[in-house]
Design a protein around this motif. Structure first.
Motif, short mmCIF file in Angstrom:
data_model
loop_
_atom_site.label_atom_id
_atom_site.label_comp_id
_atom_site.label_asym_id
_atom_site.label_seq_id
_atom_site.Cartn_x
_atom_site.Cartn_y
_atom_site.Cartn_z
N GLN A 55 4.27 64.83 76.04
CA GLN A 55 4.66 64.54 74.66
C GLN A 55 6.08 65.05 74.40
N MET A 56 6.33 66.25 74.86
CA MET A 56 7.66 66.82 74.62
C MET A 56 8.74 66.02 75.35
N ARG A 57 8.46 65.54 76.55
CA ARG A 57 9.43 64.76 77.31
C ARG A 57 9.73 63.44 76.62
N VAL A 58 8.66 62.77 76.13
CA VAL A 58 8.86 61.48 75.46
C VAL A 58 9.59 61.68 74.14
N ASP A 208 0.02 54.40 68.11
CA ASP A 208 0.74 54.61 66.85
C ASP A 208 -0.24 55.05 65.78
N GLU A 209 0.30 55.16 64.54
CA GLU A 209 -0.53 55.67 63.47
C GLU A 209 -1.67 54.71 63.14
N ALA A 239 -10.78 66.33 62.31
CA ALA A 239 -9.70 66.75 61.40
C ALA A 239 -8.61 67.50 62.15
N ALA A 240 -8.84 67.86 63.41
CA ALA A 240 -7.87 68.65 64.18
C ALA A 240 -6.76 67.75 64.72
N ASP A 241 -5.56 68.33 64.96
CA ASP A 241 -4.44 67.58 65.53
C ASP A 241 -4.53 67.47 67.03
N GLN A 242 -5.37 68.25 67.64
CA GLN A 242 -5.55 68.18 69.08
C GLN A 242 -6.99 68.57 69.42
N LYS A 260 -1.91 64.93 68.46
CA LYS A 260 -1.28 64.12 67.43
C LYS A 260 0.12 64.68 67.16
N SER A 261 1.15 63.80 67.22
CA SER A 261 2.54 64.24 67.07
C SER A 261 2.89 64.39 65.60
#
Length: 763
Positions: A55-58, A208-209, A239-242, A260-261
């Motif tokens: 995720q960080m690389r993209v 995507d969203e 409900a968590a982002d990851q 989730k970004s």
């Protein structure tokens, strides 16, 4: 394999194997499950870290592009260009803008095309051309971009090979009518290359969203739509982002890791097959199973050797019992074969059989000794054993061999009437009484108490010196027995006592004396102690009952007068006791009385058997002991059945009697007709006639006669011209006034008024 082993040895070996295998199974299963869980947790943690790096690389690429575009938007040349119209003739301005756009178009970042749009001035510049915005082929799509609510957005078009970065101009404007905008096309293949740099992550997707695929590839075992639908459902519920969850994809279980970004609300997903995750744990499981098999083999050998050593004493005992059982008898071998399925059961059965046989033999010996002792005493009372033999048996059975006095006690049950017992319980009651006597009299003072017919007999032994003292003791002992029997059984008994004697050869005569003493209960009543010496030897008057007394009883029975008959029976027995007969004379008197009463039945033509049954009445009488019982038997079982029989015979004549009386009243109502005169003419007792007539008519004789006369009076008043005085005279009234008074009491009016009322009706 174990079929040739003995049953208990197999059980012992099987138990040892279970004890050895159970910890292995539990430990191995726990090790495999725990290691699998740890590996899966570590893989999930690793995947989450790798997914974060991806995720960080993209997003680093996206942020670099976003930053470069922002720098370009801030340049003076772009700001100057946005304020003027540009046409192909404006070559200088176009060249400067084109050069700036080409600097942004970095292939290494995946940028394929850049669009600079001036909505207000209606122009669009690409790296290679400039044209009117309104004529641009993507004009309608870009118009939708202008309507986006954010000033900067990453747009994923479905079925498009590009990802577009859209930035409104001027910068930081949120208007849906911006002056312009910059749109960059980024090739998705460049993003896929970034995702595929780490193969340990499994299959990676970027959504995507709206949960549509931005980049990445599906797992080979997954259906596109099904996977996206299930992932969307899981993300919507979370409900968590990851996080991490498992799901079934086309009958394959997969582990899904997601992040989730916060940069653009896209979701990064890694899908890894559970089989791949547990590959290492399966290897551990195989090693564990192999280790357990090896250990179990060792445990089995140890269990076999240990079970064999433990079983050795049992085997020796089992073989010994088998040999002894086969040597005893064929039946023993049959018994043993039924238990050979288990050695311990067979051994237990054989030991229990020995114990049971010993106990049974002991009980049989005890019962046989008891029976032999009672048989010996019975022979003594019946005179069936010699005195010499008797003394030998006394020492053999342990009876008292020395004494000063002997005495025989004979006990009989008086009556069971008024108790809870029935006649058929008599044998059981005598057995209970025999046990009571056995407990009350010490063994050193008696021989075994026995039962003969309806008698309980005890031979008492005493060491008391003086005869009178012994007589008092034996009477007191008899009273104790009588009271104890009444206390425990609630029945009355009488006891006959023989004269004290010393020689054993007198025992038969003593037994007869004790029975003879009991025969005098007919004079003395129930629940008494009778000693043969206390019975008077006075000669009684041998005369029988007077003929007058017997005749009165017979007449009262024939008249069916129950109260008089009962009184006559009582008189007969009172007169008998006044004569003080002995037992045999008393028996003769009551049998003579019975014969006189049975003549009444025979004279009527009825048989005694049909009236009293098959059992002899004489036998029933002789079974009774007391005068009161015999008197009650005469009343209940002889006199009352005879009166009932006579009444039944008369009952068949009742209807004719009633009709005969009615005919007498009909034809003789004008005479001085009375119940007594009717009874005399019909040869019946007036009370019997009265009872029969009232039973049939529900009216007494006098009431019926008065009612009939009244009806005839009313008929004469209605239908004739007879005067009241004539009617009163015909009905034998003392005067007309008494007749008129009687009529008014019955009808509520005088005879004259009755006659007038019916005359007016007739007229």
């Amino acid at each position: 394999m174990m079929s040739h082993f003995p049953q208990y040895f197999k059980r012992l070996l099987l138990f040892s194997l279970i004890i050895g295998a159970l910890p292995l199974i539990i430990l191995g299963s726990y090790s495999y499950i725990k290691s699998s869980e740890i590996i899966r947790e570590k893989v999930n943690e690793s995947n989450m870290q790798i997914l974060l790096q991806t995720q960080m690389r993209v997003e680093q690429v996206f942020e670099t592009i976003d930053y470069s575009v922002t720098q370009f938007i801030s340049s003076s040349i772009l700001q100057a260009a946005m304020e003027q119209s540009i046409s192909p003739e404006d070559f200088v301005m176009y060249r400067e803008l084109g050069n700036s756009l080409r600097k942004l178009q970095l292939k290494k970042l995946g940028i394929d095309e850049i669009y600079l749009v001036n909505i207000d001035k209606d122009w669009i510049i690409r790296t290679e051309s400039v044209e009117k915005y309104s004529n641009f082929k993507l004009h309608s799509l870009f118009q939708q971009y202008a309507l986006l609510s954010s000033t900067s957005a990453w747009v994923n078009e479905e079925n498009s090979p590009w990802i577009r970065l859209v930035k409104k101009l001027p910068i930081l404007t949120f208007s849906t009518h911006p002056k312009g905008m910059i749109v960059l096309n980024i090739n998705k293949n460049n993003i896929n290359e970034l995702l595929s740099q780490n193969q340990r992550l499994g299959d990676v997707l970027i959504l995507d969203e709206k949960h549509r695929i931005v980049s990445g590839r599906y797992p080979s075992y997954a259906d596109d739509d099904l996977l996206l639908t299930r992932i969307a459902e899981q993300l919507a519920d979370s409900a968590a982002d990851q996080g991490h969850f498992t799901m079934d994809i086309n009958k394959m279980k997969a582990g899904i890791t997601y992040r989730k970004s916060s940069y653009n609300n896209w979701t990064y997903i890694s899908a890894v097959s559970i089989n791949e995750i547990t590959k290492e744990s399966r290897a551990i499981g195989l090693v564990t199973v192999f280790s357990c098999i090896v250990i179990f083999g060792i445990v089995s050998i140890i269990a076999y050797l240990g079970a064999n050593r433990i079983y050795y004493p049992i085997r020796k005992l089992y073989q010994s019992i088998q040999l002894s059982a086969s040597a005893v008898s064929k039946d023993a071998r049959k018994d043993g074969s039924s238990a050979k399925n288990c050695e311990l059961s067979y051994i237990a059965e054989r030991i229990q059989a020995l114990v049971n046989n010993g106990t049974q033999l002991e009980h049989e010996l005890q019962s046989q000794v008891k029976l032999m002792k009672e048989l010996f005493v019975l022979k003594l009372f019946l005179g069936q054993i010699t005195i010499k033999e008797a003394y030998g048996k006394i020492r053999y059975f342990g009876y008292p061999s020395t004494w000063k006095w002997l005495s025989v006690l004979t006990l009989q049950i008086d009556s069971l009437e008024g108790t809870k017992f029935r006649k058929q319980d008599k044998a059981l009651l005598l057995f209970s009484i025999n046990n009571i006597v056995n407990e009350l009299i010490p063994s050193k003072e008696r021989f075994s108490p026995i039962l003969i017919n309806n008698d309980q007999i005890t031979l008492h032994v005493s060491s008391i010196e003086h005869e009178q003292e012994y007589k008092k003791y034996i009477e007191h002992l008899a009273e104790t027995i009588r009271n104890s029997v009444f206390h425990y059984l609630k029945i009355k008994v009488s006891i006959g006592i023989s004269r004290p004697f010393k020689d054993l050869e007198d025992i038969v005569n003593a037994y007869e004396e004790s029975k003879d003493a009991l025969k005098y209960r007919f004079r003395l009543g129930d629940s008494i102690i009778l000693s043969i010496e206390n019975i008077t030897s006075q000669r009684p008057d041998p005369s029988y009952l007077s003929k007058h007394t017997i005749q009165e009883l017979i007449e009262s029975i024939r008249r069916m007068d129950r109260s008089k008959a009962e009184e006559n029976v009582k008189q007969c027995f009172a007169e008998t006791l006044k004569k003080k007969p002995n037992y045999h004379e008393y028996q003769f008197i009551i049998i003579h009385l019975l014969a006189k009463l049975l003549e009444i039945v025979q004279e009527s033509g009825e048989s005694v058997t049909s009236l009293f049954g098959e059992k002899s009445i004489v036998e029933q009488l002789l079974e009774l002991n007391s005068n009161d019982d015999i008197e009650a038997f005469f009343k209940r079982s002889i006199v009352e059945p005879i009166i009932d029989f006579l009444e039944q015979r008369k009952e068949s004549q009742n209807f004719n009697i009633t009709e005969h009386i009615k005919e007498m009243i009909k034809h003789e109502f004008e005479t001085d007709l009375s119940l007594e005169s009717c009874a005399a003419r019909m040869n019946f007792h007036p009370s019997y006639i009265s009872r029969v007539f009232k039973k049939d008519m529900n009216l007494s004789f006098s009431d019926y006669l008065a009612q009939y006369r009244l009806e005839m009076t009313k008929k004469w008043l209605r239908e004739t011209d007879m005067k009241v005085s004539e009617i009163a005279e015909r009905l034998h009234y003392n005067s007309s006034a008494s007749f008129i008074r009687y009529f008014r009491n019955m009808e509520g009016m005088t005879p004259g008024q009755y006659k007038k009322s019916h005359a007016s009706i007739k007229g």
